[in-house]
Write a protein that holds these residues in place. Structure first.
Motif, short mmCIF file in Angstrom:
data_model
loop_
_atom_site.label_atom_id
_atom_site.label_comp_id
_atom_site.label_asym_id
_atom_site.label_seq_id
_atom_site.Cartn_x
_atom_site.Cartn_y
_atom_site.Cartn_z
N VAL A 68 -5.69 0.02 -4.44
CA VAL A 68 -6.69 -0.35 -3.43
C VAL A 68 -7.82 -1.16 -4.04
CG1 VAL A 68 -8.45 0.58 -1.88
CG2 VAL A 68 -6.13 1.53 -1.86
N LEU A 81 0.81 -1.21 0.00
CA LEU A 81 0.00 0.00 0.00
C LEU A 81 0.85 1.27 0.00
CD1 LEU A 81 -2.69 -1.24 2.51
CD2 LEU A 81 -3.16 -0.48 0.16
N ARG A 101 -4.91 4.52 3.73
CA ARG A 101 -4.28 3.24 3.43
C ARG A 101 -3.89 2.47 4.69
NH1 ARG A 101 0.25 5.13 -0.24
NH2 ARG A 101 -0.49 7.24 0.20
#
Length: 229
Positions: A187, A136, A156
């Motif tokens: 995501v 991420l 995140r």
């Protein structure tokens, strides 16, 4: 496990025209399939977050019932429901929920430490958390305070925290808000893969990019939900 509701509705008491309440979510019955990404689109104020909070066990409805498998969520007392949610349901909230006293890594590990049975934070769990944060884009920020993170980085962090619990149900409230195009794709790819691995993923959003990832698509307006896909 399959998440479903029967005649679920939500009223909030407020003078509205001739009534002393307004309908945030009109009565609906809905079934969210396992191993699928269900997306609910709608403008701000349409009732999306209220519906998600009822389905995830965070908000008791005015009427109706919510089931995860054969378990009825709101038949449980608050303490039992809290433990049940910790084990089975993860939520990515719209607001920022990181604890500033903890590091990024500590925030991600925290939900697994709430109950005594889950307090083992072994090397394997930390390794998994580190890999998730790296994926991420937060791999270099494990030891920093959330105060040092941007809005997108905080978003995140909350995604990593939810995913690390390996929930049966993942409820996401605008998970790509505050993110640029590249991180939005990252995501959405992760949420799609999570669903493919067997999780029931429910995402509420107003961003049209999510439509292309949806296995099932609904739209919500003025508390009413209609299926499109």
């Amino acid at each position: 496990m399959k998440l479903r509701c029967e005649q679920l509705e939500m009223h909030f008491f407020r003078k509205t025209g001739d009534a002393n309440f307004f309908v945030a979510v009109a009565p609906l019955s809905l079934s969210l399939p396992e191993a699928a990404l269900t997306v609910l689109m709608g403008r701000s104020g349409s009732g999306k977050t209220t519906l998600m909070n009822m389905l995830s066990g965070l908000l008791r409805s005015t009427s109706g019932r919510v089931f995860l498998g054969e378990d009825e969520l709101y038949a449980m007392d608050d303490r039992t429901l809290s433990r049940y949610r910790n084990r089975h349901i993860a939520v990515i909230p719209q607001g920022q929920s990181a604890l500033p006293q903890l590091s990024v890594m500590e925030n991600v590990l925290l939900p697994g430490m709430i109950y005594e049975k889950d307090r083992r934070q072994d090397a394997e769990r930390r390794r998994e958390a580190a890999e998730m944060l790296e994926q991420l884009g937060l791999g270099a920020l494990l030891d920093v305070s959330p105060r040092e993170l941007s809005g997108g980085e905080l978003r995140r962090l909350s995604i990593a925290r939810a995913l690390l619990m390996h929930p049966d149900v993942l409820c996401c409230d605008e998970p790509t808000a505050d993110l640029d195009d590249e991180n939005t794709r990252v995501v959405l790819d992760i949420l799609k893969k999570t669903a493919g691995d067997g999780c029931t993923v429910f995402m509420v959003t107003h961003e049209e990019d999510a439509v292309h990832y949806a296995d099932r698509l609904y739209r919500m307006q003025s508390g009413q939900v209609t299926e499109e896909k």
